[in-house]
Design an enzyme around this catalytic site. Structure first.
Site, short mmCIF file in Angstrom:
data_model
loop_
_atom_site.label_atom_id
_atom_site.label_comp_id
_atom_site.label_asym_id
_atom_site.label_seq_id
_atom_site.Cartn_x
_atom_site.Cartn_y
_atom_site.Cartn_z
N ASP A 153 0.85 -1.20 0.00
CA ASP A 153 0.00 0.00 0.00
C ASP A 153 0.88 1.24 0.00
O ASP A 153 1.71 1.42 0.88
CB ASP A 153 -0.90 -0.01 1.25
CG ASP A 153 -2.01 1.03 1.15
OD1 ASP A 153 -2.32 1.48 0.01
OD2 ASP A 153 -2.57 1.40 2.19
N HIS A 160 -3.81 14.05 0.69
CA HIS A 160 -4.07 13.17 1.84
C HIS A 160 -2.93 13.25 2.86
O HIS A 160 -3.16 13.42 4.06
CB HIS A 160 -4.25 11.73 1.37
CG HIS A 160 -4.34 10.73 2.48
ND1 HIS A 160 -5.40 10.67 3.35
CD2 HIS A 160 -3.47 9.76 2.89
CE1 HIS A 160 -5.20 9.71 4.24
NE2 HIS A 160 -4.04 9.13 3.97
N ARG A 169 0.54 16.13 13.19
CA ARG A 169 1.86 16.67 13.56
C ARG A 169 1.83 18.18 13.57
O ARG A 169 1.49 18.81 14.57
CB ARG A 169 2.93 16.11 12.62
CG ARG A 169 3.29 14.65 12.90
CD ARG A 169 4.48 14.19 12.07
NE ARG A 169 4.25 14.40 10.64
CZ ARG A 169 3.63 13.51 9.86
NH1 ARG A 169 3.24 12.36 10.34
NH2 ARG A 169 3.42 13.77 8.59
N GLU A 226 -10.53 4.03 3.47
CA GLU A 226 -9.59 4.78 2.64
C GLU A 226 -9.94 4.50 1.19
O GLU A 226 -9.89 3.36 0.73
CB GLU A 226 -8.13 4.40 2.96
CG GLU A 226 -7.71 4.94 4.32
CD GLU A 226 -6.23 4.84 4.63
OE1 GLU A 226 -5.53 4.04 3.96
OE2 GLU A 226 -5.78 5.56 5.55
N GLU A 228 -9.20 4.17 -2.36
CA GLU A 228 -7.98 3.91 -3.13
C GLU A 228 -8.32 3.16 -4.41
O GLU A 228 -9.43 2.64 -4.57
CB GLU A 228 -6.98 3.06 -2.31
CG GLU A 228 -6.66 3.63 -0.94
CD GLU A 228 -5.45 2.99 -0.27
OE1 GLU A 228 -4.66 2.32 -0.95
OE2 GLU A 228 -5.32 3.17 0.96
N ASP A 260 -9.19 0.51 1.79
CA ASP A 260 -8.23 0.09 2.83
C ASP A 260 -8.81 0.46 4.20
O ASP A 260 -8.47 1.48 4.79
CB ASP A 260 -6.89 0.80 2.58
CG ASP A 260 -5.84 0.45 3.61
OD1 ASP A 260 -5.95 -0.63 4.22
OD2 ASP A 260 -4.92 1.25 3.80
N LYS A 280 -4.70 -2.15 9.95
CA LYS A 280 -5.00 -2.19 8.52
C LYS A 280 -5.20 -3.61 7.99
O LYS A 280 -5.80 -3.78 6.93
CB LYS A 280 -3.84 -1.58 7.74
CG LYS A 280 -3.51 -0.15 8.11
CD LYS A 280 -4.20 0.81 7.21
CE LYS A 280 -3.67 2.22 7.38
NZ LYS A 280 -4.38 3.14 6.49
N THR A 377 -4.66 6.49 -0.05
CA THR A 377 -5.91 7.26 -0.05
C THR A 377 -5.85 8.38 -1.09
O THR A 377 -4.87 9.10 -1.16
CB THR A 377 -6.13 7.90 1.34
OG1 THR A 377 -5.99 6.87 2.31
CG2 THR A 377 -7.50 8.52 1.44
CA CA Z 1 -4.02 3.09 2.76
#
Ligand code: CA
Length: 443
Positions: A153, A160, A169, A226, A228, A260, A280, A377
């Site tokens: 992945d 994203h 952060r 997610e 994807e 995901d 995940k 994503t």
């Molecule tokens: Ca992912």
């Protein structure tokens, strides 16, 4: 031009308006008759070994709402001009066919396009043969199309990565220093990749309640999606060999939609320093139809410009290295109408499939037919194009509101998520079908 892509082609099989599957698509999947798969209690049985003895069970393609058995077409002789190995479609997965390589995939799509075009009577006027080859999509259960060896992945949407970095952060340094220099990725788990329609149980694990550092155990309280896509490897390499961006697409069979599923509370506690693990690997849902890169050729567009120069092995020759694929996510709580919660597009991806594959193999890591490489994503530039609940609700600050008053920050038991995707121009619409699954209570 690829013959099967001719926008003027029409089929003698009816294609409803806005179908994902006109004669120009001809995606590949694996299907079996629903009546042969169920045990009477609504449970799906394994299709097991004796595929040749059932009416339909194995590799298929689709036009409109008609599923076409490739095994039957080959058995009756309609594919004899291609000299395919005997039994290549008497299998439970597409891997053996994919192994034959890009010229064969292209020749098969061209031949299918010929068999099913409006003015060709060879199968159209053979009622007995039609009965063996054609099935109503409502009678067919779509199964896992490939035997997946390895699943990787990526994390390749700048929007994203910026959103997540901003939330977790520092908005000023949302992207970590490596992000603009290489397509970040982790090795995922192939065993838990499931096909659309297969529901899964809410995962359990360790998580830390807010403002604590001592973990508790239980079902996740922050189950997310997610949005994807994934591409499927169509040509293997040997250990030590690398794939250049120039050659990458010889190694790619096609694309699917990919969800995901992610448990954010488990992820937050476990991901340092080695990345996602149990947050995940409990389930990832794919759409069952693999749309070939050939079918997507008319929808090529330029990728976003990479302003930070990349090392030579990641550079592209100029050209249309991205694909314009419209992506939608729908959320449907039980007893509630589905609500579209995201409209995004694959063309926003900062890193292309070619760069991802070049990076994945630059160290000599070998790849195998059937390996699956997910995009990461796919978020666009605006809030309505964000590809996860984490971003759509901005960490839970802005819950999704349904017309009946229902609200969601993260998924609850009984919620169904549906991802849809299609490429479209003035002449043709090439769709992916859907990747759909429901969250069941934790076991
Ligand atoms: Ca992912």
């Amino acid at each position: 031009m690829i013959k099967a892509n001719d926008p003027g082609l029409q089929s003698w099989i009816e294609v409803p308006a806005n179908s994902d599957f006109p004669i120009q698509n001809l995606p590949f999947g694996v299907g079996a008759l629903t009546s042969l798969l169920h045990n009477g209690q609504g449970e799906i049985l394994s299709i097991g070994g004796d595929l040749a003895e059932v009416d339909l069970g194995g590799p298929v393609t689709i036009i409109g709402n008609t599923v076409i058995s490739l095994e039957a077409l080959q058995a009756i002789g309609y594919l004899s001009s291609l000299n395919l190995p005997e039994g290549v479609f008497s299998t439970q997965y597409l891997n053996e066919f994919i192994e034959l390589g890009k010229p064969v995939w292209r020749a098969l799509r061209d031949r299918l396009s010929e068999i099913f075009r409006k003015d060709n009577p060879e199968l159209r006027d053979d009622k007995e043969a039609r009965k063996k080859c054609l099935f109503n999509v409502a009678d067919v259960q779509m199964l896992m199309p490939v035997k997946i060896g390895d699943y990787t992945d990526f994390y390749s949407s700048k929007e994203h990565a910026t959103n997540v970095g901003t939330m977790f952060r520092d908005p000023k340094n949302a992207l970590l220093p490596n992000w603009l220099h290489l397509p970040v990725a982790y090795h995922g788990r192939a065993s838990s990749v499931i096909v659309s329609g297969q529901n899964f149980h809410r995962p359990k694990g360790q998580m830390t309640p807010p403002n604590t550092e001592t973990p508790v155990f239980g079902p996740t309280k922050a189950l997310d999606i997610e949005l994807e896509t994934a591409f499927i490897i169509g040509k293997s390499t040997e250990l030590g060999q690398s794939v250049s961006t120039k050659d990458a697409e010889d190694h790619i069979f096609g694309m699917v939609l990919f969800n995901d599923w992610s448990a954010r509370d488990i992820q937050r506690w476990e991901y340092v320093p080695l990345g996602p693990f149990l947050a995940k690997n409990f389930a990832s849902t794919i759409s069952p139809w693999i749309v070939t890169l050939d079918a997507l050729e008319p929808f090529r567009v330029k990728a976003p410009e990479q302003q930070t120069p990349v090392l030579p092995y990641l550079q592209h020759a100029p050209g249309n290295t991205a694909v314009d694929i419209n992506l939608e996510v729908y959320l449907q709580p039980e007893n509630t109408d589905a609500l579209k919660i995201c409209t995004s597009n694959y063309k926003y991806m900062y890193w292309t499939m070619d760069q991802q594959l070049a990076h994945h193999t630059v160290n000599g890591c070998n790849i195998n037919v059937g390996d699956m490489m997910a995009s990461g994503t796919i978020s666009g530039p605006t809030p309505d194009s964000f590809g996860s609940l984490l971003e759509i609700t901005w960490g839970g600050a802005n819950p999704i509101k349904f017309p009946n008053g229902t609200e969601r920050k993260y998924l609850q038991d009984g919620d169904t998520v549906i991802i849809k995707g299609y490429a479209k121009n003035d002449n043709v619409r090439i769709g992916f079908g859907e990747a759909k699954a429901k969250v069941l209570p934790a076991l």
